[in-house]
Design a protein around this motif. Structure first.
Motif, PDB file in Angstrom:
ATOM      1  N   ARG A  88       0.836  -1.022  -0.017  1.00 36.84           N
ATOM      2  CA  ARG A  88      -0.053  -0.007  -0.003  1.00 36.84           C
ATOM      3  C   ARG A  88       0.888   1.328   0.125  1.00 36.84           C
ATOM      4  O   ARG A  88       0.766   2.303  -0.733  1.00 36.84           O
ATOM      5  CB  ARG A  88      -0.957   0.148   1.141  1.00 36.84           C
ATOM      6  CG  ARG A  88      -1.713   1.176   1.285  1.00 36.84           C
ATOM      7  CD  ARG A  88      -2.825   0.963   2.257  1.00 36.84           C
ATOM      8  NE  ARG A  88      -3.841   2.156   2.449  1.00 36.84           N
ATOM      9  CZ  ARG A  88      -3.792   3.036   3.519  1.00 36.84           C
ATOM     10  NH1 ARG A  88      -2.750   3.015   4.369  1.00 36.84           N
ATOM     11  NH2 ARG A  88      -4.449   4.253   3.465  1.00 36.84           N
ATOM     12  N   LEU A  89       1.894   1.374   0.827  1.00 35.61           N
ATOM     13  CA  LEU A  89       2.828   2.482   0.876  1.00 35.61           C
ATOM     14  C   LEU A  89       3.546   2.562  -0.444  1.00 35.61           C
ATOM     15  O   LEU A  89       3.700   3.786  -0.928  1.00 35.61           O
ATOM     16  CB  LEU A  89       3.777   2.376   1.984  1.00 35.61           C
ATOM     17  CG  LEU A  89       3.288   2.329   3.387  1.00 35.61           C
ATOM     18  CD1 LEU A  89       4.442   2.111   4.378  1.00 35.61           C
ATOM     19  CD2 LEU A  89       2.573   3.958   3.592  1.00 35.61           C
ATOM     20  N   VAL A  90       3.901   1.551  -0.944  1.00 32.58           N
ATOM     21  CA  VAL A  90       4.769   1.709  -2.449  1.00 32.58           C
ATOM     22  C   VAL A  90       3.734   2.193  -3.477  1.00 32.58           C
ATOM     23  O   VAL A  90       4.150   2.879  -4.193  1.00 32.58           O
ATOM     24  CB  VAL A  90       5.298   0.243  -2.814  1.00 32.58           C
ATOM     25  CG1 VAL A  90       5.533   0.248  -4.249  1.00 32.58           C
ATOM     26  CG2 VAL A  90       6.111  -0.268  -2.034  1.00 32.58           C
ATOM     27  N   ILE A  91       2.639   1.655  -3.474  1.00 32.36           N
ATOM     28  CA  ILE A  91       1.462   2.260  -4.560  1.00 32.36           C
ATOM     29  C   ILE A  91       1.124   3.637  -4.418  1.00 32.36           C
ATOM     30  O   ILE A  91       1.225   4.304  -5.153  1.00 32.36           O
ATOM     31  CB  ILE A  91       0.318   1.246  -4.577  1.00 32.36           C
ATOM     32  CG1 ILE A  91       0.517  -0.051  -4.701  1.00 32.36           C
ATOM     33  CG2 ILE A  91      -0.838   1.948  -5.236  1.00 32.36           C
ATOM     34  CD1 ILE A  91      -0.575  -1.123  -4.732  1.00 32.36           C
ATOM     35  N   ILE A  92       1.022   4.120  -3.111  1.00 28.16           N
ATOM     36  CA  ILE A  92       0.632   5.453  -2.917  1.00 28.16           C
ATOM     37  C   ILE A  92       1.955   6.426  -3.143  1.00 28.16           C
ATOM     38  O   ILE A  92       1.586   7.447  -3.769  1.00 28.16           O
ATOM     39  CB  ILE A  92       0.281   5.603  -1.294  1.00 28.16           C
ATOM     40  CG1 ILE A  92      -0.959   5.039  -0.837  1.00 28.16           C
ATOM     41  CG2 ILE A  92       0.259   7.184  -0.828  1.00 28.16           C
ATOM     42  CD1 ILE A  92      -1.128   5.006   0.642  1.00 28.16           C
ATOM     43  N   PHE A  93       2.975   5.779  -2.868  1.00 30.93           N
ATOM     44  CA  PHE A  93       4.326   6.744  -3.179  1.00 30.93           C
ATOM     45  C   PHE A  93       4.299   6.582  -4.666  1.00 30.93           C
ATOM     46  O   PHE A  93       4.440   7.814  -5.192  1.00 30.93           O
ATOM     47  CB  PHE A  93       5.723   6.142  -2.762  1.00 30.93           C
ATOM     48  CG  PHE A  93       6.729   6.626  -3.250  1.00 30.93           C
ATOM     49  CD1 PHE A  93       7.158   7.792  -2.643  1.00 30.93           C
ATOM     50  CD2 PHE A  93       7.656   6.111  -4.105  1.00 30.93           C
ATOM     51  CE1 PHE A  93       8.330   8.479  -3.026  1.00 30.93           C
ATOM     52  CE2 PHE A  93       8.685   6.731  -4.337  1.00 30.93           C
ATOM     53  CZ  PHE A  93       9.098   8.054  -4.113  1.00 30.93           C
ATOM     54  N   LEU A 124      10.393  11.284  -9.764  1.00 31.49           N
ATOM     55  CA  LEU A 124      10.800  12.337  -9.042  1.00 31.49           C
ATOM     56  C   LEU A 124       9.931  12.784  -7.874  1.00 31.49           C
ATOM     57  O   LEU A 124      10.214  12.915  -6.805  1.00 31.49           O
ATOM     58  CB  LEU A 124      11.548  13.589  -9.536  1.00 31.49           C
ATOM     59  CG  LEU A 124      12.884  13.247 -10.156  1.00 31.49           C
ATOM     60  CD1 LEU A 124      13.348  14.610 -10.876  1.00 31.49           C
ATOM     61  CD2 LEU A 124      13.961  12.710  -9.296  1.00 31.49           C
ATOM     62  N   GLY A 125       8.678  13.039  -8.202  1.00 34.73           N
ATOM     63  CA  GLY A 125       7.583  13.380  -7.480  1.00 34.73           C
ATOM     64  C   GLY A 125       7.509  14.565  -6.776  1.00 34.73           C
ATOM     65  O   GLY A 125       8.198  15.669  -7.471  1.00 34.73           O
ATOM     66  N   ARG A 126       7.593  14.604  -5.259  1.00 28.15           N
ATOM     67  CA  ARG A 126       7.898  15.672  -4.568  1.00 28.15           C
ATOM     68  C   ARG A 126       8.584  15.293  -3.230  1.00 28.15           C
ATOM     69  O   ARG A 126       8.754  14.216  -2.818  1.00 28.15           O
ATOM     70  CB  ARG A 126       6.520  16.239  -4.007  1.00 28.15           C
ATOM     71  CG  ARG A 126       5.833  17.137  -5.027  1.00 28.15           C
ATOM     72  CD  ARG A 126       6.760  18.378  -5.172  1.00 28.15           C
ATOM     73  NE  ARG A 126       6.050  19.254  -6.297  1.00 28.15           N
ATOM     74  CZ  ARG A 126       6.067  18.942  -7.564  1.00 28.15           C
ATOM     75  NH1 ARG A 126       6.463  17.793  -8.266  1.00 28.15           N
ATOM     76  NH2 ARG A 126       5.370  20.084  -8.461  1.00 28.15           N
ATOM     77  N   TYR A 127       9.244  16.337  -2.638  1.00 24.45           N
ATOM     78  CA  TYR A 127      10.294  16.150  -1.661  1.00 24.45           C
ATOM     79  C   TYR A 127       9.599  15.497  -0.375  1.00 24.45           C
ATOM     80  O   TYR A 127      10.137  14.549   0.420  1.00 24.45           O
ATOM     81  CB  TYR A 127      10.989  17.512  -1.299  1.00 24.45           C
ATOM     82  CG  TYR A 127      10.098  18.495  -0.896  1.00 24.45           C
ATOM     83  CD1 TYR A 127       9.405  18.663   0.516  1.00 24.45           C
ATOM     84  CD2 TYR A 127       9.330  19.600  -1.757  1.00 24.45           C
ATOM     85  CE1 TYR A 127       8.512  19.787   0.958  1.00 24.45           C
ATOM     86  CE2 TYR A 127       8.388  20.273  -1.329  1.00 24.45           C
ATOM     87  CZ  TYR A 127       8.024  20.453  -0.010  1.00 24.45           C
ATOM     88  OH  TYR A 127       7.131  21.393   0.313  1.00 24.45           O
ATOM     89  N   HIS A 128       8.141  15.815  -0.079  1.00 29.60           N
ATOM     90  CA  HIS A 128       7.697  15.335   1.212  1.00 29.60           C
ATOM     91  C   HIS A 128       7.293  13.865   1.189  1.00 29.60           C
ATOM     92  O   HIS A 128       7.125  13.398   2.192  1.00 29.60           O
ATOM     93  CB  HIS A 128       6.450  16.265   1.315  1.00 29.60           C
ATOM     94  CG  HIS A 128       5.300  15.976   0.516  1.00 29.60           C
ATOM     95  ND1 HIS A 128       5.610  16.366  -0.827  1.00 29.60           N
ATOM     96  CD2 HIS A 128       4.262  15.635   0.797  1.00 29.60           C
ATOM     97  CE1 HIS A 128       4.466  16.010  -1.394  1.00 29.60           C
ATOM     98  NE2 HIS A 128       3.463  15.346  -0.505  1.00 29.60           N
ATOM     99  N   LEU A 129       7.403  13.305   0.041  1.00 26.87           N
ATOM    100  CA  LEU A 129       6.967  12.011  -0.391  1.00 26.87           C
ATOM    101  C   LEU A 129       8.095  11.102   0.202  1.00 26.87           C
ATOM    102  O   LEU A 129       7.874   9.549   0.267  1.00 26.87           O
ATOM    103  CB  LEU A 129       6.505  11.585  -1.657  1.00 26.87           C
ATOM    104  CG  LEU A 129       5.273  12.352  -2.139  1.00 26.87           C
ATOM    105  CD1 LEU A 129       5.131  11.973  -3.866  1.00 26.87           C
ATOM    106  CD2 LEU A 129       4.129  12.165  -1.504  1.00 26.87           C
TER     107      LEU A 129
END
Length: 352
Positions: A88-93, A124-129
């Motif tokens: 779940r954490l991997v998919i959300i990330f 890359l997404g975002r820093y807070h992830l």
């Protein structure tokens, strides 16, 4: 009686989770113009002071995970750990990294930008992830940590936590206060990975909740949070003035004074708020809000960026009021969005 106590525990820790989520929104709202404002300006001092005061969110989240996953009462197989919690954490990330990346691609000139750049942005997404893979890393260690924690003597757990305090909290604080390369080198030599990092907070949450800190120390811990908060603000501003650039290391997650605030906050919700009787209606509302905090975490940075692009930001009015107002706006909106997204059939629980 056991069920009643568990109900209370969940409710007051749900309240703490809500507070931790709001603190994360506050620190990112505070940091919105952290690098662009004049360091000696009143606006920068206010922003930096808010940032220094609201650094407790991530350590509290980690401690709450320790409370949830480390006790013997929680049955957890390795198969379920990987196929449910870690997956779940991997998919959300991956999902939110892709969302943020696609958001950035809106501004690309696709006549000059190839698909590789698009994929790069999505990764890359975002820093807070960063919080999500860090937490997944702790979950990977759960089969080992659970066996040790559940079978360790109290003094063995205390020994681990003392090492965490000395080799992580104190060493990181000394690094932030010193400019000596020699001292930095020596402190790095003292680093022991097993007790350095968020695993310390993970075990600390379990210890405070299930073993407990003797009552004679409670007032000392509570009152230590006040000078700790003051020192976070004063030193955070002073070290930045001295360096001539923003410096936030002294009040980061492993800073001594942030540690004092985290411990006092967690102990208060455990020992004081845990004794409060919550009505059935209040419990339902608190739990519903708590369930939306992960959604708030992943979405709030994107909402701040969208609002800023439309001229809505923490400096629209004097930021002593603008920062908390922007934080409240983002928290409420993201909470509402998370409530909707969580209820999307099949995929809701895998996106927030």
């Amino acid at each position: 009686m056991g069920n009643e106590l568990e109900e209370k525990r969940m409710v007051h820790y749900d309240l703490l989770r809500i507070l931790a989520a709001f603190s994360v929104v506050m620190l990112h709202s505070s940091a919105q113009f952290w690098y662009t404002l004049e360091i000696n300006s009143r606006a920068w001092i206010i922003a930096n002071s808010y940032d220094a005061l609201f650094r407790f969110g991530v350590p509290v989240f980690v401690m709450l995970s320790g409370v949830l996953f480390l006790p013997k009462q929680r049955e957890l197989s390795i198969k379920r750990l990987y196929t449910h919690n870690i997956l779940r954490l991997v998919i959300i990330f991956v999902f939110w990294s892709a969302v943020y990346g696609l958001k950035d691609c809106v501004h690309f000139d696709f006549t000059q930008t190839g698909w590789k750049e698009v994929v790069k942005e999505m990764i890359l997404g975002r820093y807070h992830l960063w919080f999500l893979p860090m937490l997944a890393g702790l979950y990977v260690l759960l089969p080992i940590l659970r066996v040790w924690v559940q079978n360790a003597e109290k003094k063995n757990l205390q020994y681990f936590l003392i090492l965490f305090f000395v080799l992580q909290i104190l060493c990181e604080t000394l690094k932030s206060l010193s400019s000596s390369n020699y001292l930095m080198y020596v402190l790095e030599l003292l680093r022991v990975d097993l007790v350095c990092g968020y695993a310390g907070y993970f075990v600390l949450g379990y210890y405070v909740a299930y073993i407990g800190i003797p009552p004679k120390y409670h007032k000392l811990i509570y009152f230590s949070a006040i000078p700790a908060a003051v020192l976070n603000v004063v030193l955070g501003n002073y070290l930045s003035f001295k360096a001539g650039e923003p410096k936030g290391e002294v009040y980061d997650s492993f800073g001594l004074f942030t540690f004092c605030i985290v411990l006092a906050c967690f102990l208060f919700f455990t020992e004081v708020m845990g004794k409060v009787r919550y009505s059935a209606r209040a419990s339902r509302i608190i739990k519903e809000v708590s369930k939306g905090t992960l959604g708030v975490y992943v979405m709030h940075v994107g909402l701040m960026e969208i609002l800023e692009a439309h001229g809505i930001h923490s400096m629209m009015i004097p930021n002593i009021a603008g920062i908390p107002l922007l934080s409240l706006l983002c928290f409420v909106f993201c909470l509402a969005a998370a409530s909707v997204l969580r209820r999307v059939p099949l995929i809701g629980k895998y996106i927030c």
